[in-house]
Design a protein around this motif. Structure first.
Motif, PDB file in Angstrom:
ATOM      1  N   LEU A 248       0.822  -1.200   0.000  1.00 38.04           N
ATOM      2  CA  LEU A 248       0.000   0.000   0.000  1.00 38.04           C
ATOM      3  C   LEU A 248       0.860   1.256   0.000  1.00 38.04           C
ATOM      4  O   LEU A 248       0.618   2.203  -0.762  1.00 38.04           O
ATOM      5  CB  LEU A 248      -0.926  -0.011   1.222  1.00 38.04           C
ATOM      6  CG  LEU A 248      -1.803   1.226   1.444  1.00 38.04           C
ATOM      7  CD1 LEU A 248      -2.753   1.422   0.269  1.00 38.04           C
ATOM      8  CD2 LEU A 248      -2.582   1.093   2.761  1.00 38.04           C
ATOM      9  N   THR A 249       1.900   1.267   0.842  1.00 38.26           N
ATOM     10  CA  THR A 249       2.763   2.443   0.952  1.00 38.26           C
ATOM     11  C   THR A 249       3.507   2.698  -0.346  1.00 38.26           C
ATOM     12  O   THR A 249       3.641   3.853  -0.793  1.00 38.26           O
ATOM     13  CB  THR A 249       3.760   2.261   2.112  1.00 38.26           C
ATOM     14  OG1 THR A 249       3.032   2.024   3.323  1.00 38.26           O
ATOM     15  CG2 THR A 249       4.623   3.501   2.292  1.00 38.26           C
TER      16      THR A 249
ATOM     17  N   PHE B 264       0.400  10.387  -3.324  1.00 37.43           N
ATOM     18  CA  PHE B 264      -0.443  10.663  -2.164  1.00 37.43           C
ATOM     19  C   PHE B 264       0.400  11.023  -0.936  1.00 37.43           C
ATOM     20  O   PHE B 264      -0.025  11.824  -0.095  1.00 37.43           O
ATOM     21  CB  PHE B 264      -1.316   9.445  -1.868  1.00 37.43           C
ATOM     22  CG  PHE B 264      -2.271   9.647  -0.722  1.00 37.43           C
ATOM     23  CD1 PHE B 264      -3.445  10.369  -0.885  1.00 37.43           C
ATOM     24  CD2 PHE B 264      -1.984   9.119   0.539  1.00 37.43           C
ATOM     25  CE1 PHE B 264      -4.311  10.563   0.171  1.00 37.43           C
ATOM     26  CE2 PHE B 264      -2.849   9.310   1.602  1.00 37.43           C
ATOM     27  CZ  PHE B 264      -4.015  10.030   1.422  1.00 37.43           C
ATOM     28  N   LEU B 265       1.607  10.449  -0.854  1.00 42.02           N
ATOM     29  CA  LEU B 265       2.476  10.697   0.308  1.00 42.02           C
ATOM     30  C   LEU B 265       3.602  11.668  -0.038  1.00 42.02           C
ATOM     31  O   LEU B 265       4.680  11.620   0.543  1.00 42.02           O
ATOM     32  CB  LEU B 265       3.063   9.354   0.792  1.00 42.02           C
ATOM     33  CG  LEU B 265       2.060   8.303   1.279  1.00 42.02           C
ATOM     34  CD1 LEU B 265       2.762   7.002   1.633  1.00 42.02           C
ATOM     35  CD2 LEU B 265       1.274   8.816   2.476  1.00 42.02           C
TER      36      LEU B 265
ATOM     37  N   ARG C 184       4.344  12.680   5.772  1.00 45.42           N
ATOM     38  CA  ARG C 184       4.345  11.274   5.367  1.00 45.42           C
ATOM     39  C   ARG C 184       4.433  10.281   6.530  1.00 45.42           C
ATOM     40  O   ARG C 184       3.642   9.331   6.591  1.00 45.42           O
ATOM     41  CB  ARG C 184       5.490  11.029   4.382  1.00 45.42           C
ATOM     42  CG  ARG C 184       5.515   9.603   3.823  1.00 45.42           C
ATOM     43  CD  ARG C 184       6.713   9.395   2.898  1.00 45.42           C
ATOM     44  NE  ARG C 184       6.659   8.078   2.297  1.00 45.42           N
ATOM     45  CZ  ARG C 184       7.034   6.953   2.910  1.00 45.42           C
ATOM     46  NH1 ARG C 184       7.493   7.019   4.172  1.00 45.42           N
ATOM     47  NH2 ARG C 184       6.935   5.790   2.310  1.00 45.42           N
ATOM     48  N   PRO C 185       5.338  10.439   7.504  1.00 48.00           N
ATOM     49  CA  PRO C 185       5.420   9.444   8.593  1.00 48.00           C
ATOM     50  C   PRO C 185       4.110   9.307   9.373  1.00 48.00           C
ATOM     51  O   PRO C 185       3.682   8.196   9.695  1.00 48.00           O
ATOM     52  CB  PRO C 185       6.542   9.973   9.484  1.00 48.00           C
ATOM     53  CG  PRO C 185       7.377  10.807   8.567  1.00 48.00           C
ATOM     54  CD  PRO C 185       6.409  11.454   7.611  1.00 48.00           C
TER      55      PRO C 185
ATOM     56  N   ASN D  30      -0.875   6.402  10.617  1.00 47.46           N
ATOM     57  CA  ASN D  30      -2.331   6.325  10.746  1.00 47.46           C
ATOM     58  C   ASN D  30      -2.907   5.155   9.954  1.00 47.46           C
ATOM     59  O   ASN D  30      -3.840   4.488  10.405  1.00 47.46           O
ATOM     60  CB  ASN D  30      -2.962   7.641  10.274  1.00 47.46           C
ATOM     61  CG  ASN D  30      -2.747   8.769  11.268  1.00 47.46           C
ATOM     62  OD1 ASN D  30      -2.459   8.533  12.435  1.00 47.46           O
ATOM     63  ND2 ASN D  30      -2.871   9.999  10.793  1.00 47.46           N
ATOM     64  N   LEU D  31      -2.371   4.919   8.760  1.00 50.31           N
ATOM     65  CA  LEU D  31      -2.814   3.760   7.977  1.00 50.31           C
ATOM     66  C   LEU D  31      -2.496   2.455   8.709  1.00 50.31           C
ATOM     67  O   LEU D  31      -3.287   1.512   8.720  1.00 50.31           O
ATOM     68  CB  LEU D  31      -2.138   3.771   6.601  1.00 50.31           C
ATOM     69  CG  LEU D  31      -2.628   4.855   5.632  1.00 50.31           C
ATOM     70  CD1 LEU D  31      -1.716   4.934   4.419  1.00 50.31           C
ATOM     71  CD2 LEU D  31      -4.064   4.562   5.202  1.00 50.31           C
ATOM     72  N   ARG D  32      -1.325   2.418   9.319  1.00 45.14           N
ATOM     73  CA  ARG D  32      -0.943   1.222  10.065  1.00 45.14           C
ATOM     74  C   ARG D  32      -1.897   0.985  11.242  1.00 45.14           C
ATOM     75  O   ARG D  32      -2.344  -0.134  11.483  1.00 45.14           O
ATOM     76  CB  ARG D  32       0.495   1.363  10.559  1.00 45.14           C
ATOM     77  CG  ARG D  32       1.028   0.128  11.294  1.00 45.14           C
ATOM     78  CD  ARG D  32       2.487   0.328  11.672  1.00 45.14           C
ATOM     79  NE  ARG D  32       3.316   0.509  10.486  1.00 45.14           N
ATOM     80  CZ  ARG D  32       3.753  -0.489   9.723  1.00 45.14           C
ATOM     81  NH1 ARG D  32       3.434  -1.741  10.039  1.00 45.14           N
ATOM     82  NH2 ARG D  32       4.504  -0.262   8.677  1.00 45.14           N
ATOM     83  N   HIS D  33      -2.215   2.059  11.966  1.00 39.36           N
ATOM     84  CA  HIS D  33      -3.154   1.945  13.084  1.00 39.36           C
ATOM     85  C   HIS D  33      -4.510   1.441  12.593  1.00 39.36           C
ATOM     86  O   HIS D  33      -5.161   0.614  13.248  1.00 39.36           O
ATOM     87  CB  HIS D  33      -3.329   3.300  13.785  1.00 39.36           C
ATOM     88  CG  HIS D  33      -2.186   3.676  14.669  1.00 39.36           C
ATOM     89  ND1 HIS D  33      -1.615   2.804  15.560  1.00 39.36           N
ATOM     90  CD2 HIS D  33      -1.510   4.862  14.799  1.00 39.36           C
ATOM     91  CE1 HIS D  33      -0.627   3.414  16.202  1.00 39.36           C
ATOM     92  NE2 HIS D  33      -0.545   4.654  15.762  1.00 39.36           N
TER      93      HIS D  33
END
Length: 261
Positions: free
Chosen positions: A203-204, A212-213, A219-220, A225-228
């Protein structure tokens, strides 16, 4: 047709499970729905004290939804004394305050007590009163303990089968081992941390590729947030495969759109 044909296989009948005693029941249909409620909670012994319209009544079998085995084995008694004569402990449901000095328990507490008595090999019973007025003081004088349901004090009206179902449910739950929460995964399984990390890397990469990033300062935090988001629940292996496919197709569409002509 009598209504007694067939019937469900309602499981083994425990010798020391409590006897449900209906005192002066008025409607055969209520006896039938009581049998249905009993079967739901693993109570299989039914006694009737002076049923208003006599016994048996075919309407009871029609109303029992297959709990025929309970009705077939039900016994009829002229008095409460006769119905409880072979029991060691008797409880009585009591919907209204009475001027009686006696231990009062909730259905949950009563069920735990009934389980403990059954484990000792003692026979127990629960008295339920007639539909209109409930048990009278003479009926409750035959009981060791009263059971009062902690319901909405402004509306505590239960029909006979509902009252029995509450006790049957608590009896069943007193020894039930069902987990209070479980994730149903059917033919898939919960993804491993390695599989989840592989997906997040995929995804990243694609989010970097599409821009997007692109904000390096943010970015971090965005990746975190996506990981959470994906770590928060029990994501399944099938769900990750689906998301891999979504990302792949989105990337393919983006690349195709950038191709001249």
């Amino acid at each position: 047709m009598t209504g007694r044909e067939g019937g469900a296989d309602i499981g083994p009948i425990g010798e020391n499970s409590p006897v449900v005693i209906l005192v002066r029941p008025q409607l055969a249909e209520n006896v039938g729905t009581t049998a249905r409620a009993m079967a739901n909670g693993g109570l299989f012994h039914l006694r009737l004290v002076a049923p208003r319209d006599g016994w048996p009544q075919s309407r009871a079998w029609y109303a029992s939804s297959g709990a025929h085995r309970i009705l077939d084995a039900a016994t009829v008694h002229d008095t409460v004394d006769d119905a409880v004569a072979d029991l060691h402990r008797v409880m009585a449901t009591c919907p209204r305050p009475r001027h009686i000095v006696k231990t009062v328990m909730t259905p949950r507490g009563a069920a735990a007590e009934l389980r403990a008595r059954a484990a000792q090999g003692l026979r127990t019973g629960i008295l339920f009163g007639p539909e209109r007025a409930g048990l009278d003081n003479e009926d409750m004088a035959r009981a060791d303990t009263l059971v009062r349901y902690p319901l909405n004090p402004d509306f505590m009206s239960l029909n006979l089968a509902q009252a029995v179902l509450v006790m049957a449910y608590e009896w069943w739950m007193a020894e039930d081992t069902t987990a209070p929460r479980v994730l149903m995964t059917n033919e898939t399984r919960v993804a491993t941390k390695g599989e989840l990390e592989n997906f997040l890397s995929h995804l990243t990469r694609e989010l970097d590729a599409c821009g997007f990033l692109r904000n390096e300062q943010k970015r971090p935090g965005m990746v975190r947030n996506l990981r959470h988001l994906f770590q928060r629940g029990d994501v399944t292996e099938q769900e990750l495969r689906t998301m891999h496919g979504v990302i792949t197709e989105l990337a393919r569409g983006r690349k195709s759109g950038q191709t001249p002509g």
